[in-house]
Motif scaffolding. Structure first.
Motif, short mmCIF file in Angstrom:
data_model
loop_
_atom_site.label_atom_id
_atom_site.label_comp_id
_atom_site.label_asym_id
_atom_site.label_seq_id
_atom_site.Cartn_x
_atom_site.Cartn_y
_atom_site.Cartn_z
N UNK A 60 15.44 27.87 -14.94
CA UNK A 60 16.75 28.50 -14.76
C UNK A 60 17.55 28.45 -16.05
N UNK A 61 17.42 27.33 -16.81
CA UNK A 61 18.16 27.23 -18.05
C UNK A 61 17.65 28.22 -19.09
N UNK A 62 16.35 28.54 -19.04
CA UNK A 62 15.78 29.49 -19.99
C UNK A 62 15.86 30.94 -19.49
N UNK A 63 16.49 31.16 -18.34
CA UNK A 63 16.67 32.50 -17.82
C UNK A 63 15.44 33.05 -17.15
N UNK A 64 14.45 32.23 -16.85
CA UNK A 64 13.24 32.69 -16.21
C UNK A 64 13.41 32.60 -14.70
N UNK A 65 12.84 33.55 -13.95
CA UNK A 65 12.94 33.46 -12.49
C UNK A 65 12.11 32.30 -11.97
N UNK A 66 12.63 31.63 -10.97
CA UNK A 66 11.92 30.49 -10.38
C UNK A 66 10.82 30.96 -9.46
N UNK A 67 9.76 30.15 -9.44
CA UNK A 67 8.61 30.46 -8.57
C UNK A 67 8.60 29.52 -7.38
N UNK A 68 8.35 30.08 -6.24
CA UNK A 68 8.32 29.23 -5.04
C UNK A 68 7.01 28.46 -5.01
N UNK A 120 8.71 19.27 -9.49
CA UNK A 120 9.00 20.63 -9.04
C UNK A 120 10.46 21.00 -9.32
N UNK A 121 11.36 20.04 -9.04
CA UNK A 121 12.78 20.29 -9.31
C UNK A 121 13.03 20.46 -10.80
N UNK A 122 12.38 19.63 -11.61
CA UNK A 122 12.55 19.71 -13.07
C UNK A 122 12.06 21.06 -13.59
N UNK A 123 10.94 21.55 -13.07
CA UNK A 123 10.39 22.82 -13.51
C UNK A 123 11.31 23.98 -13.16
N UNK A 124 11.87 23.96 -11.95
CA UNK A 124 12.80 25.02 -11.55
C UNK A 124 14.08 24.98 -12.38
N UNK A 125 14.61 23.79 -12.61
CA UNK A 125 15.84 23.69 -13.40
C UNK A 125 15.60 24.12 -14.85
N UNK A 133 0.82 -1.21 0.00
CA UNK A 133 0.00 0.00 0.00
C UNK A 133 0.85 1.26 0.00
N UNK A 134 2.07 1.16 0.52
CA UNK A 134 2.93 2.35 0.60
C UNK A 134 3.55 2.72 -0.75
N UNK A 135 3.46 1.82 -1.74
CA UNK A 135 4.04 2.12 -3.05
C UNK A 135 3.42 3.39 -3.64
N UNK A 136 2.10 3.50 -3.54
CA UNK A 136 1.43 4.69 -4.07
C UNK A 136 1.85 5.96 -3.39
N UNK A 137 2.04 5.90 -2.07
CA UNK A 137 2.47 7.09 -1.33
C UNK A 137 3.88 7.50 -1.75
N UNK A 138 4.77 6.51 -1.91
CA UNK A 138 6.14 6.80 -2.33
C UNK A 138 6.15 7.47 -3.70
N UNK A 139 5.35 6.95 -4.61
CA UNK A 139 5.31 7.50 -5.96
C UNK A 139 4.75 8.92 -5.95
N UNK A 140 3.70 9.16 -5.18
CA UNK A 140 3.10 10.50 -5.13
C UNK A 140 4.11 11.55 -4.67
N UNK A 141 4.78 11.28 -3.57
CA UNK A 141 5.77 12.25 -3.07
C UNK A 141 6.90 12.45 -4.06
N UNK A 142 7.35 11.35 -4.66
CA UNK A 142 8.47 11.46 -5.59
C UNK A 142 8.08 12.26 -6.83
#
Length: 426
Positions: free
Chosen positions: A418-426, A410-415, A395-404
């Motif tokens: 940054x590569x396109x010179x756009x300011x990151x949003x919190x 979120x990390x991919x969107x910020x990176x 049952x914890x597999x779904x929880x692990x996937x959701x958090x990941x």
């Protein structure tokens, strides 16, 4: 703190990967050494005291056996409560200890207290400790397949050969025998003959008891040879019991066979053990010791059965009636397949959802790593791999996937920003 941990992980990727690989290897080892059972052991941490006082009513057993034991066992350390149960000729005391109390420490404390209160009980009532097993310790039932053999002979083989051999297996607490007849000599007195010879029943009992004994003498030497003198007086047949003299009447000995009938018979039974409606059978119940690996103990018992079978009479063999290993294997295999299927489905969904193979790979690596770490924790807390614990991991597999997914996306969107010179949003 979290920011420093993330920064350390990004700047020391090799170390983090080695730690993850080490944790995964440790997890694989934990999977192989984990205790396996079908159902979790939710029984209380208890010690059972059994006292037999045959022929007495439940009220008498309650007053003279159960009540004194309960009142004196309540003062033991780390005891939550004490329960008592009385029935015809038997008394059961259940001492419930705290959950974190070592069961063998508890048994030793109970045994010490029983040694000090033994004089308070009536003659013939001797309390004994129950086996160091639990309510789910019955892991294997078997019967003896002995066509043409008397039930009494089968019970004798079970009690004096099979039982002692199987009790030597590691992890076995007790082998309880059932079915058949327990052989014994029965002396049936005739009241009319007792009256005629003016003999009482206690005299008959005392005569049989006094003549069923063995006395030791001494050792003496003669011609440099040592001799040991002893008498052999144990009764070995019904004829010997019948020839015991009780008293004399007009210089003529009155023997047991003059006032009673002596025969070989079986102990009185309250029921029978029937197998599939094909008739009575004799067998045993293998009880597993507290905290052992059920799958391993069952396998060791089966190996021992093959060894014991070589010493059984011709035509006698074991017939396993109940074997928990089948339920264990089916339950664990079902959960194992479910885990694998969930990991595969979750990995595919993550790959389609993110559509970025590096991001999806990070999440897919976490699934087997998290499961492996879960087994490390199971072994650390001495929890067996059963339906409940494995279902929790599934049952914890779904929880692990959701958090990941949330963190990686979120990390991919910020990176990407940054590569396109756009300011990151919190």
């Amino acid at each position: 703190m979290i920011a420093r941990l993330i920064s350390f992980s990004l700047h020391n990727r090799v170390i983090i990967l080695l730690i993850a690989a080490g944790m995964f290897g440790w997890g694989v080892y934990s999977v192989q050494t984990s205790k396996v059972d079908a159902i979790p052991d939710l029984s209380e941490n208890q010690v059972i005291v059994f006292t037999e006082w045959m022929g007495r009513s439940p009220q008498l057993v309650e007053d003279q056996v159960t009540y004194p034991l309960v009142t004196n066992l309540q003062g033991l350390p780390e005891v939550k409560y004490v329960r008592g149960s009385s029935m015809f000729g038997m008394s059961f005391i259940y001492i419930i200890f705290e959950d974190d109390t070592d069961v063998y420490w508890a048994r030793s404390r109970v045994l010490e207290r029983l040694n000090s209160i033994g004089n308070m009980l009536p003659d013939g009532a001797t309390p004994t400790l129950g086996p160091d097993g639990t309510g789910v310790g019955h892991i294997l039932w078997y019967t003896l397949d002995a066509p043409g053999m008397d039930l009494g002979e089968q019970r004798a083989i079970q009690d004096w050969y099979v039982k002692f051999a199987l009790q030597n297996v590691d992890g076995v607490s007790e082998v309880a025998s059932f079915g058949g007849f327990q052989k014994q000599y029965e002396v049936t007195v005739d009241p009319n003959k007792l009256t005629y010879y003016n003999i009482t029943i206690p005299q008959v009992i005392q005569a049989v008891r006094a003549n069923n004994n063995e006395a030791g003498g001494r050792k003496f030497e003669r011609s440099d040879i040592g001799y040991i003198i002893k008498t052999t007086g144990y009764l070995e047949s019904a004829e010997e019991i019948g020839n015991i003299a009780i008293t004399t009447s007009n210089t003529i000995p009155v023997r047991v066979q003059d006032v009673a009938t002596v025969q070989m018979t079986g102990e009185s039974r309250l029921g029978i053990f029937d197998v599939n409606g094909e008739g009575e059978a004799v067998g045993g119940i293998v009880v597993m010791r507290y905290g052992e690996n059920a799958e391993e103990v069952i396998e060791n018992v089966k190996v021992k059965m093959e060894e014991v079978s070589k010493g059984l009479p011709e035509g006698v063999k074991f017939n396993i009636v109940y074997d928990r290993s089948g339920l264990i294997n089916e339950s664990v295999d079902s959960i194992k397949h479910t885990l694998i299927e969930e990991m595969i489905v979750a990995s595919v969904i993550v790959l389609l959802f993110l559509f970025h193979w590096r991001s999806a790979l990070i999440i897919m690596i976490q699934l087997p790593l998290a499961v492996a770490i879960g087994f490390i924790l199971l072994n650390a807390f001495d929890i067996s791999s059963n339906i409940m614990s494995l279902t929790g991991i599934a049952l914890s597999i779904g929880v692990i996937v959701d958090d990941a997914i949330v963190m990686v996306e979120n990390a991919y969107r910020h990176l990407a920003g940054a590569e396109q010179g756009k300011p990151s949003e919190d």
